[in-house]
Write a protein that holds these residues in place. Sequence first.
Motif, PDB file in Angstrom:
ATOM      1  N   LEU A  59      29.995 -12.776  -0.732  1.00 45.51           N
ATOM      2  CA  LEU A  59      29.117 -12.125   0.034  1.00 45.51           C
ATOM      3  C   LEU A  59      27.624 -11.874  -0.830  1.00 45.51           C
ATOM      4  CD1 LEU A  59      31.228  -9.035   1.177  1.00 45.51           C
ATOM      5  CD2 LEU A  59      31.143 -11.194   2.266  1.00 45.51           C
ATOM      6  N   LEU A  60      27.839 -11.875  -2.032  1.00 46.24           N
ATOM      7  CA  LEU A  60      26.606 -11.662  -2.772  1.00 46.24           C
ATOM      8  C   LEU A  60      25.723 -12.976  -2.645  1.00 46.24           C
ATOM      9  CD1 LEU A  60      28.270  -9.709  -5.589  1.00 46.24           C
ATOM     10  CD2 LEU A  60      26.343  -8.855  -4.650  1.00 46.24           C
ATOM     11  N   ALA A  61      26.816 -14.072  -2.622  1.00 47.17           N
ATOM     12  CA  ALA A  61      26.036 -15.471  -2.774  1.00 47.17           C
ATOM     13  C   ALA A  61      24.946 -15.242  -1.527  1.00 47.17           C
ATOM     14  CB  ALA A  61      27.120 -16.320  -2.553  1.00 47.17           C
ATOM     15  N   ALA A  62      25.477 -14.786  -0.397  1.00 51.43           N
ATOM     16  CA  ALA A  62      24.662 -14.905   0.933  1.00 51.43           C
ATOM     17  C   ALA A  62      23.581 -13.722   0.970  1.00 51.43           C
ATOM     18  CB  ALA A  62      25.674 -14.853   2.127  1.00 51.43           C
ATOM     19  N   MET A  63      23.547 -13.336  -0.100  1.00 47.12           N
ATOM     20  CA  MET A  63      22.238 -11.941   0.013  1.00 47.12           C
ATOM     21  C   MET A  63      21.377 -12.311  -0.646  1.00 47.12           C
ATOM     22  SD  MET A  63      25.078  -8.750  -0.697  1.00 47.12           S
ATOM     23  CE  MET A  63      26.515  -8.193   0.447  1.00 47.12           C
ATOM     24  N   PRO A  64      20.058 -12.318   0.013  1.00 51.11           N
ATOM     25  CA  PRO A  64      18.814 -12.789  -1.021  1.00 51.11           C
ATOM     26  C   PRO A  64      18.527 -11.770  -2.055  1.00 51.11           C
ATOM     27  CG  PRO A  64      18.331 -13.108   1.621  1.00 51.11           C
ATOM     28  CD  PRO A  64      19.697 -12.273   1.446  1.00 51.11           C
ATOM     29  N   ASN A  65      18.796 -10.452  -1.594  1.00 47.98           N
ATOM     30  CA  ASN A  65      18.192  -9.269  -2.509  1.00 47.98           C
ATOM     31  C   ASN A  65      19.656  -9.086  -3.565  1.00 47.98           C
ATOM     32  OD1 ASN A  65      19.800  -8.454  -0.149  1.00 47.98           O
ATOM     33  ND2 ASN A  65      19.027  -6.543  -0.463  1.00 47.98           N
ATOM     34  N   ALA A  66      20.429  -9.851  -3.720  1.00 49.79           N
ATOM     35  CA  ALA A  66      21.642  -9.519  -4.474  1.00 49.79           C
ATOM     36  C   ALA A  66      21.275  -9.994  -6.030  1.00 49.79           C
ATOM     37  CB  ALA A  66      22.704 -10.024  -4.410  1.00 49.79           C
ATOM     38  N   ILE A  67      21.611  -8.820  -6.894  1.00 51.50           N
ATOM     39  CA  ILE A  67      21.055  -9.151  -8.407  1.00 51.50           C
ATOM     40  C   ILE A  67      22.034  -9.299  -9.438  1.00 51.50           C
ATOM     41  CG2 ILE A  67      18.692  -8.238  -8.216  1.00 51.50           C
ATOM     42  CD1 ILE A  67      19.659  -5.721  -9.463  1.00 51.50           C
ATOM     43  N   TYR A  68      23.165  -8.591  -9.170  1.00 53.54           N
ATOM     44  CA  TYR A  68      24.367  -8.672  -9.893  1.00 53.54           C
ATOM     45  C   TYR A  68      25.624  -8.455  -9.316  1.00 53.54           C
ATOM     46  CZ  TYR A  68      21.665  -8.361 -14.171  1.00 53.54           C
ATOM     47  OH  TYR A  68      20.815  -8.641 -15.329  1.00 53.54           O
ATOM     48  N   MET A  69      26.583  -9.046  -9.773  1.00 58.41           N
ATOM     49  CA  MET A  69      28.085  -8.731  -9.588  1.00 58.41           C
ATOM     50  C   MET A  69      28.654  -8.000 -10.701  1.00 58.41           C
ATOM     51  SD  MET A  69      31.463 -11.061  -8.577  1.00 58.41           S
ATOM     52  CE  MET A  69      32.269 -11.153 -10.116  1.00 58.41           C
ATOM     53  N   GLU A  70      29.466  -6.880 -10.369  1.00 60.08           N
ATOM     54  CA  GLU A  70      30.078  -6.039 -11.425  1.00 60.08           C
ATOM     55  C   GLU A  70      31.305  -6.818 -11.851  1.00 60.08           C
ATOM     56  OE1 GLU A  70      31.103  -2.074 -10.576  1.00 60.08           O
ATOM     57  OE2 GLU A  70      31.019  -1.674 -12.737  1.00 60.08           O
ATOM     58  N   SER A  71      31.535  -7.049 -13.163  1.00 55.86           N
ATOM     59  CA  SER A  71      32.668  -7.473 -13.587  1.00 55.86           C
ATOM     60  C   SER A  71      33.214  -6.704 -14.897  1.00 55.86           C
ATOM     61  CB  SER A  71      32.494  -9.046 -14.103  1.00 55.86           C
ATOM     62  OG  SER A  71      33.455  -9.719 -14.660  1.00 55.86           O
ATOM     63  N   GLY A  72      34.277  -7.051 -15.170  1.00 55.72           N
ATOM     64  CA  GLY A  72      34.880  -6.488 -16.579  1.00 55.72           C
ATOM     65  C   GLY A  72      34.813  -7.694 -17.436  1.00 55.72           C
ATOM     66  N   TYR A  73      35.761  -7.731 -18.679  1.00 60.30           N
ATOM     67  CA  TYR A  73      35.881  -8.888 -19.364  1.00 60.30           C
ATOM     68  C   TYR A  73      36.361 -10.208 -18.648  1.00 60.30           C
ATOM     69  CZ  TYR A  73      35.584  -6.203 -23.525  1.00 60.30           C
ATOM     70  OH  TYR A  73      35.304  -5.241 -24.516  1.00 60.30           O
ATOM     71  N   LEU A  74      36.074 -11.331 -18.927  1.00 62.27           N
ATOM     72  CA  LEU A  74      36.611 -12.632 -18.617  1.00 62.27           C
ATOM     73  C   LEU A  74      37.901 -12.664 -19.048  1.00 62.27           C
ATOM     74  CD1 LEU A  74      33.436 -14.811 -18.560  1.00 62.27           C
ATOM     75  CD2 LEU A  74      34.325 -13.402 -16.710  1.00 62.27           C
ATOM     76  N   PRO A  75      38.929 -13.520 -18.907  1.00 59.87           N
ATOM     77  CA  PRO A  75      40.316 -13.708 -19.587  1.00 59.87           C
ATOM     78  C   PRO A  75      39.867 -14.479 -20.649  1.00 59.87           C
ATOM     79  CG  PRO A  75      40.241 -14.219 -17.193  1.00 59.87           C
ATOM     80  CD  PRO A  75      38.986 -13.928 -17.437  1.00 59.87           C
ATOM     81  N   GLN A  76      40.574 -14.646 -21.915  1.00 55.00           N
ATOM     82  CA  GLN A  76      40.398 -15.238 -23.104  1.00 55.00           C
ATOM     83  C   GLN A  76      39.927 -16.695 -22.894  1.00 55.00           C
ATOM     84  OE1 GLN A  76      41.068 -12.983 -25.525  1.00 55.00           O
ATOM     85  NE2 GLN A  76      40.071 -14.237 -26.812  1.00 55.00           N
ATOM     86  N   GLY A  77      38.895 -16.834 -23.713  1.00 56.26           N
ATOM     87  CA  GLY A  77      38.527 -18.356 -23.731  1.00 56.26           C
ATOM     88  C   GLY A  77      37.528 -18.682 -22.566  1.00 56.26           C
ATOM     89  N   ARG A  78      37.310 -17.824 -21.519  1.00 60.64           N
ATOM     90  CA  ARG A  78      36.207 -18.148 -20.513  1.00 60.64           C
ATOM     91  C   ARG A  78      34.934 -17.827 -20.889  1.00 60.64           C
ATOM     92  NH1 ARG A  78      38.632 -21.917 -16.928  1.00 60.64           N
ATOM     93  NH2 ARG A  78      40.619 -21.438 -16.734  1.00 60.64           N
TER      94      ARG A  78
END
Length: 351
Positions: free
Chosen positions: A312-331
């Motif tokens: 959905l964020l990809a389709a929003m012109p006003n989106a600035i961030y997606m909230e995330s935690g850590y990525l899995p090891q090595g990513r």
Amino acid sequence: MKVTAVDVQYEVAPPRERPIRDALQTLDGGGTVRVQIEAQDGLADRVTGRSSTGFGRLRAAPAVLAQLIEQELAPAVIGQDPFLIRGIRDRLWQLTDYHGSTGLSLLGISAIDVALWDLVGQALRQPVWRLLGAARDRMPAYAMVGWLNFSVEELKPIAERAASQGFKAVKVKVGSPTLEEDVARIQAVRQTIGPEMKLMVDANQVFSVPEALIRGRVYQELGCFWFEEPLRADDHAGLAELADKLDMRIASGENDFGVRQFRDLFQRRAVDVVQPDLRRAGGATECLEIAALANAFGVAYASHGGGAHLHLLAAMPNAIYMESGYLPQGRTLVDGCIPLPEAPGFSQPEW
Ligand SMILES: [Mg+2]
């Protein structure tokens, strides 16, 4: 095409060995509700759409929500054309109006809405972002890594790990008993990540307006990017007062429900960054409408949580961030961003 079945399952997670904590709540366990919707087009192959809703606490809620979806919402979805998603959404709001469509009912409506969008993507063999008219092919993400129960010493390696995974922004919890403790947390993380990365703070609704003003003036002096949930989420008038008196960005919305509650936030000019939660705000359909409204008011959009929200964020012109935690090891991220996945429906990136 017609919906032929709605299957609901839930599970309750074992208690966390070390519960995580923000200024408002201790997240000690929780659970998940999973919805699976099946549809069929005559004799053609069956198509399945899925969604899941997570709870950080409230041990009985997964069972109650599963029952609400199964007994109250699902019968109104079976037999419907799964492509008529907005029609189904309106029908479910009407159905739940008597006892309240927001709150737990809207978690149920959201779960069905997300599963329907996934189903449409599966039926058309396209990722959902591609069906929406995307504004970008990758999404900047930030790492929420600074729970309030982590000591200042614990925060440093945590922030370092986020930076090493390619994040260019991190968020820490504030709302410690004293402002001095908050300042120590912010300074420790800033020292670790250096001057370039963005640093957000999140108070999880615990302050009064005077306290939020006192602390907010210090947070903005320290260069924090946004001040999240300084007040109770439903105190839109208070948020508007803060937005007016502080220079730094005010962010809120993870505990608001439905596009009309968000309209009130925007009309009052109460937030600079709006943060809908896909589970609570009303699903993919509602989040897209909230984003469009926010855009008209010049308000930036940053999701509460990630997962399917990425599409959905990809389709929003006003989106600035997606909230995330850590990525899995090595990513690691690519230039601070998550590339959009190619698999159909609400597929998540390969990591
Ligand atoms: Mg928050």
